[in-house]
Structures are given as structure tokens and as C-alpha cells.
Scaffold this motif. Sequence first.
Motif, PDB file in Angstrom:
ATOM      1  N   GLU A  77       1.051  -1.336   0.074  1.00 55.71           N
ATOM      2  CA  GLU A  77      -0.397  -0.530   0.244  1.00 55.71           C
ATOM      3  C   GLU A  77       1.107   1.457  -0.262  1.00 55.71           C
ATOM      4  N   GLU A  78       1.582   1.149   0.789  1.00 57.33           N
ATOM      5  CA  GLU A  78       2.819   2.213   1.249  1.00 57.33           C
ATOM      6  C   GLU A  78       3.301   2.601  -1.157  1.00 57.33           C
ATOM      7  N   GLU A  79       3.783   2.430  -1.642  1.00 58.63           N
ATOM      8  CA  GLU A  79       4.782   2.002  -2.347  1.00 58.63           C
ATOM      9  C   GLU A  79       3.432   3.096  -3.793  1.00 58.63           C
ATOM     10  N   ILE A  80       1.485   2.690  -3.143  1.00 53.82           N
ATOM     11  CA  ILE A  80       1.224   3.072  -4.056  1.00 53.82           C
ATOM     12  C   ILE A  80       0.509   4.577  -3.699  1.00 53.82           C
ATOM     13  N   TYR A  81       0.407   5.239  -2.396  1.00 52.41           N
ATOM     14  CA  TYR A  81       0.259   6.096  -2.024  1.00 52.41           C
ATOM     15  C   TYR A  81       1.370   6.641  -2.169  1.00 52.41           C
ATOM     16  N   LYS A  82       2.841   6.951  -1.902  1.00 50.36           N
ATOM     17  CA  LYS A  82       3.776   7.003  -2.514  1.00 50.36           C
ATOM     18  C   LYS A  82       4.043   8.159  -4.048  1.00 50.36           C
ATOM     19  N   LYS A  83       4.294   6.446  -4.641  1.00 51.93           N
ATOM     20  CA  LYS A  83       3.798   6.990  -6.439  1.00 51.93           C
ATOM     21  C   LYS A  83       2.835   7.881  -6.586  1.00 51.93           C
ATOM     22  N   LEU A  84       1.031   8.158  -5.895  1.00 52.33           N
ATOM     23  CA  LEU A  84       0.254   8.815  -6.294  1.00 52.33           C
ATOM     24  C   LEU A  84       0.472   9.687  -5.666  1.00 52.33           C
ATOM     25  N   GLY A  85       2.192  10.777  -4.523  1.00 50.18           N
ATOM     26  CA  GLY A  85       2.258  11.704  -4.013  1.00 50.18           C
ATOM     27  C   GLY A  85       2.050  11.952  -3.039  1.00 50.18           C
ATOM     28  N   LEU A  86       1.447  10.980  -1.862  1.00 49.95           N
ATOM     29  CA  LEU A  86       0.434  11.030  -0.849  1.00 49.95           C
ATOM     30  C   LEU A  86       1.845  10.692   0.234  1.00 49.95           C
ATOM     31  N   PRO A  87       1.174  10.887   1.333  1.00 46.58           N
ATOM     32  CA  PRO A  87       1.647   9.598   2.469  1.00 46.58           C
ATOM     33  C   PRO A  87       0.671   8.916   2.641  1.00 46.58           C
ATOM     34  N   PHE A  88       1.566   7.921   3.538  1.00 48.49           N
ATOM     35  CA  PHE A  88       0.765   6.901   3.969  1.00 48.49           C
ATOM     36  C   PHE A  88      -0.075   7.280   4.248  1.00 48.49           C
ATOM     37  N   ILE A  89      -2.006   6.456   3.863  1.00 49.11           N
ATOM     38  CA  ILE A  89      -2.747   7.038   5.252  1.00 49.11           C
ATOM     39  C   ILE A  89      -3.908   6.089   5.554  1.00 49.11           C
ATOM     40  N   PRO A  90      -3.328   5.955   7.136  1.00 46.59           N
ATOM     41  CA  PRO A  90      -3.903   4.762   7.563  1.00 46.59           C
ATOM     42  C   PRO A  90      -5.558   4.480   7.549  1.00 46.59           C
ATOM     43  N   PRO A  91      -5.817   3.654   7.536  1.00 42.65           N
ATOM     44  CA  PRO A  91      -6.797   2.907   7.328  1.00 42.65           C
ATOM     45  C   PRO A  91      -7.967   3.395   7.689  1.00 42.65           C
ATOM     46  N   GLU A  92      -8.467   3.806   9.255  1.00 43.41           N
ATOM     47  CA  GLU A  92      -9.060   4.935   9.855  1.00 43.41           C
ATOM     48  C   GLU A  92      -9.489   5.836   8.749  1.00 43.41           C
ATOM     49  N   GLN A  93      -8.356   6.407   8.074  1.00 43.35           N
ATOM     50  CA  GLN A  93      -8.692   8.320   7.734  1.00 43.35           C
ATOM     51  C   GLN A  93      -9.252   7.544   6.068  1.00 43.35           C
ATOM     52  N   ARG A  94      -9.601   7.002   5.759  1.00 43.61           N
ATOM     53  CA  ARG A  94      -9.956   6.949   4.559  1.00 43.61           C
ATOM     54  C   ARG A  94     -11.552   6.477   4.068  1.00 43.61           C
ATOM     55  N   GLU A  95     -12.166   7.485   4.438  1.00 41.32           N
ATOM     56  CA  GLU A  95     -13.373   7.656   4.090  1.00 41.32           C
ATOM     57  C   GLU A  95     -13.556   9.058   3.824  1.00 41.32           C
ATOM     58  N   ASP A  96     -12.241   9.982   2.705  1.00 40.12           N
ATOM     59  CA  ASP A  96     -12.941  11.234   1.895  1.00 40.12           C
ATOM     60  C   ASP A  96     -13.380  12.821   3.198  1.00 40.12           C
ATOM     61  N   ARG A  97     -12.865  12.360   4.145  1.00 44.70           N
ATOM     62  CA  ARG A  97     -12.867  13.682   4.981  1.00 44.70           C
ATOM     63  C   ARG A  97     -11.711  14.375   5.310  1.00 44.70           C
ATOM     64  N   GLY A  98     -11.052  14.314   3.657  1.00 41.09           N
ATOM     65  CA  GLY A  98     -10.508  15.979   3.948  1.00 41.09           C
ATOM     66  C   GLY A  98      -9.177  15.161   4.628  1.00 41.09           C
ATOM     67  N   GLU A  99      -8.702  13.627   4.338  1.00 36.82           N
ATOM     68  CA  GLU A  99      -7.531  13.482   4.270  1.00 36.82           C
ATOM     69  C   GLU A  99      -6.879  13.575   2.924  1.00 36.82           C
ATOM     70  N   PHE A 100      -6.772  13.880   2.684  1.00 39.59           N
ATOM     71  CA  PHE A 100      -6.227  14.258   0.596  1.00 39.59           C
ATOM     72  C   PHE A 100      -5.747  15.896   0.939  1.00 39.59           C
ATOM     73  N   LEU A 101      -6.078  16.664   2.019  1.00 34.90           N
ATOM     74  CA  LEU A 101      -5.467  17.612   2.620  1.00 34.90           C
ATOM     75  C   LEU A 101      -3.927  17.759   2.989  1.00 34.90           C
ATOM     76  N   PRO A 102      -3.344  18.947   2.006  1.00 34.57           N
ATOM     77  CA  PRO A 102      -2.462  19.322   2.757  1.00 34.57           C
ATOM     78  C   PRO A 102      -1.775  18.833   4.151  1.00 34.57           C
ATOM     79  N   GLY A 103      -0.814  18.424   4.990  1.00 33.65           N
ATOM     80  CA  GLY A 103      -0.617  18.085   5.973  1.00 33.65           C
ATOM     81  C   GLY A 103      -1.839  17.257   7.197  1.00 33.65           C
ATOM     82  N   ALA A 104      -3.085  16.889   6.568  1.00 33.30           N
ATOM     83  CA  ALA A 104      -4.079  16.652   7.168  1.00 33.30           C
ATOM     84  C   ALA A 104      -2.951  15.178   7.733  1.00 33.30           C
TER      85      ALA A 104
END
Length: 573
Positions: free
Chosen positions: A299-326
Motif C-alpha cells: 500500500e505504501e508504494e501506491i500512496y508514495k507513487k501518487l504523491g501522498l503520505p501513507f493514509i491509515p485505514p481508519e482515515q480513508r473516508e474522504d473526509r479531508g485526508e487528502f488535504l496538505p498536512g492532514a
Amino acid sequence: MKSRELSNLFSQMADLMEIQGEQSFRVNSYRRAARTMKELVEDVESLAAEGKLADLQGIGKGMLSKIDEFLASGKITAHLELVAAVPAGLLSLLAIPGMGPKKVAQLWKELGITDLAGLKIALDGEAILALKGMGEKTIKQIREGIAFTEKGTGRTPLGLAWPLSEELAAELRKIKAVKRVEPCGSLRRGSETIGDLDFLCESTKGEEVIKAFTTLPQVKRVLASGSTKGSVIVERRDGVEIQADCRVVPAESFGAALQYFTGSKEHNVRLRELAIKKKWKLNEWGLFEGEKQLAGKTEEEIYKKLGLPFIPPEQREDRGEFLPGAIADLITIDDIRGDLHMHTTASDGTADAETMAQAAHAIGYEYIAVTDHSKSAGIANGLSIDRMWRQIEKIRALNKKHDAVTVLVGCECDILADGKLDYPDTILAACDFVVVSIHSAMRQERKKMTSRVIAAIENPLVTLLAHPTGRLINKREAIDLDMTAVIAKAAATNTAMELNASWQRLDLCDRHVREARDAGVMICIDTDSHSTAQLEQMRFGIMTARRGWLRPQDVLNTMPLPSVRAWIKKKRG
């Protein structure tokens, strides 16, 4: 609540539009609006009056006009038009597992099936087999789905799904061909209720793994058994049936599949949009540029390749986790130093205070608070004033004897119907930690209930507002409370609010946890244990805390005891 009614209406409109073949971007706009209304913690009418609805995610001018129409008339004309455009029985078909809007539309448009009765007849005929994707296995799955739906199992609370998931995962790990097993879906995201159980296995021998999965001793019935996927029915510990699915993928796709099948759907849509912008393709097999696989093993390499930090499973709800510094360091169970809400045999617990202290020490806690019920809690053997004074003396004596873990003197004091507290201030002042909560008159109207709670937490001797909404998952609705006003008062009075880790409660819920955190309220994660075994429920509180984006510094019982005492003193000051 009107926000929930709006959520249901928008969700139904999305389904109806998809059945009628509307463009996906229009369908998804209604799904986003439905989600926003479902997760809304503020009063929708108040937001409308203040002109703040347009600030919400997914609420554009079109949705805003429909919300205004509903608030004014109790209906949405566009919804009524969509309902009128299709046979009434189609919506009931969507409740069958595996019967999404596209399949319902196919059956309607190609075979004229308009309700459950017609579907049952068609399943016995041959015409349905001529449809694309409608082989014998699919027919069998639909039959099983109908039986499953008619039995009415509903969603499974996290606390019932988790131990069953662990049991099945342990069995899967015994299979020689399996290299790795991970639970997926809403369970991995820590959702308070689970639709079904999902497992992902790494193996190059898919058919062998699925055969072993479908013959596990826990399996009651097999719904499907293929070369890479199997579906079965198993039983929860309370005897209720739940579906479990297993998928098998090779090592090079395991991370991509784990991310994909963990979800949420909304989070995955955002990830795919990021991939598309780079002219890549993301699916359960990996991240691709043309035929070249760019990532997928983890999973980590998927997020890294897309330019994102690793997002923990509990935060994967499209509630702002893609915002910078979230994404910050979220709390873990290792951060917890104590449990500040539990019961003993003095009221309705099954173990005495010393036994609870020993169990807490075995976990590694530094402190606990014994908080037995107050006198009005008759059904819970609440302590009379005289018994409470003796309890205070007893816990003080125990604390001198038991030096492995500090035992704070506490109580769970009822907030009475008029907002007064069940104990006089003399008792509350003699306690180290005062928990207040509502156990009676739970159907008071919103304004009175809110005033009642606010009056209680304004008392400087009150430390914690416990299980603030009083809900019991799948059993009892939350009390009608202006949570925004209560949170504001808790912040102003330096009163902690509880995230009750009992799986029947998980109260505050994840959305209220985040609202409280953003308002600067200190959260306390407690198990409300009535036995030593229930101390283990802390993990469910941690999952909910992570869904509410809590960090260690947001939680009272991550602090060392001197800091906890200082925090209490500040409230009492």
C-alpha cells in the motif's frame, strides 16, 4: 433527523438515476451529497438559516435548492419524478447482496423484472441465463442473497465482527498455500458496524486456498467458490449469520488489492482520480502506466507513487485526508496509560476494585478510576450517599495497599431530569474523578436535554461527560442533543468528553470525536468495564479515535498521572 432523511433521499435518487442510465458524474454528485448529510453533526435547518450549507462538501447550487425545498415542504420534486419513472418494486431489489443498480437495471430492461416476486420467478426460468454476466453461479448467489436478506440479519457491530474475523483469519493462516492474510473492508477501517467480512490472501494457488476457505469448520453455507474468490455464510457468537468473502491475489498485487478492498469507495474514487490525472490506471491489481506496473506490492508504494503520505485505514473516508498536512501521528493503544471509567461489585460490576486494579496492572496501566453508579441508578445497584462515603474510604485504603497501579476515587453520577446531579457537591469534592452521564428521561426534547447536560458540565467538580448521546448501536437511538452546543460548553468549561470504547456504545462516534477535537475539547477513551475481560474493549475505542483523527495529545488518559491530576485541578480551580 432531517439530515438523515435527506441522506436517504439523495442516496435513493442516486440509485434511481443509475438504474435509468444517467451519467456517472451526476450519480456520484448525489452520492456525495447523501454522504455529507449522513455525516452532518450540525442541525441542517440551522445551517440553512445561517447560509452555511453551501460551505459543505458536495453541496452545490443544485443540491442547495433541493435541500431548501425539502426543508420547506418535506419533499423533493426531482425525487418524486425519479420514483415515478421506474416500477416501485425495483428499489426493494437493491437490498439483496450483489444486486446493485446496474444489475437491477439489466433485469428490468431486458427481462421486465420489476419486483422481488418477478425475480424469484425469473430465477427458475432459462431466459435469465442468456443475459450477460448471469451464469449459474450468479443465479445461485442471487438466490442465497434473497434468503439472506429475507432473514433480516442487518449490520454487525464492530465488537461482534472483530473476534469472528480474528478467528477466521487465524484459520486461513494455517493453509500451507497462504503466504499472508489481512482483513479488509469496513472492519479494517474500524467502522462501528460491518456489512460482511472481507479477507485478502497472498498466494499463487487461488483455487486451493478458496477450497480450503469454503470448507472451514465455521462455514454454515457456501455461496460461491471460484479460482480466486469464495463467499460463505458463518455465524456470529450470538447465532446471527454474516457473510464472509475471501479473495486471493499474487504478491505483486497484494498491496493494491489490500488498498482497494479496504476502501472506502469514496476514498478509492479520489485515488483513481489522482492516477487518471497522471495518465495512469489504478485498480485492485496495481498502479499502471499502460501495461507497465508502477506499484502494487505494498500500500505504501501506491500512496508514495501518487504523491501522498501513507493514509491509515481508519482515515480513508474522504473526509479531508487528502488535504496538505492532514495526516498526523494518530493515537495507538500503546499510548494509553489508564482507564478512567469502570465499575465494580459495589454497584453492577462482576469484580471488586482490587481485582480490577490487578487486571489493569497486567495490561500495563499506570492508573485507573473506580466509578461506580450513583444512588438513582437503582437497576445498577447505585450507591446511596452513605454507601458512597464508605466506598471512598475503601478505595483510599486500597490505593495505599495496591502500589502497582494508582486507583483514583471516582463515581458515575447521574444527571437527573432537571439537570441537577445525583450526589451533593460534598461527595463530588471528595472524589478524584467525577463522571456524569444520563440514564433516565432519555426522550426529553432537544432544548431541554441540551440545557440539562450543559448545566451538569458547568459544575467545576465534574471531570468527564460519559457516553454523551446514550446510544446503543443497533438497539437504541441517540438522545436528541445539540452536540455542537455541548461541545462548545465542554471546551469553555475544560470538561473532558468520553469516547466510550464499549462496542455497544462507541459514544462519542467518530464524527463527534473529530468535532470535539477541532473545538479543543479533551477526550477520554474509557471502556466502562463491568468485568476484567471488558478492559480489552479499549481497542475498539482506539479504532474510533483514529477515525476521529485523534492524536495522543488529544486524549486525557495518554498523560502520566501527575499531568492528569493537574488537568483535573485546572477544571476545579
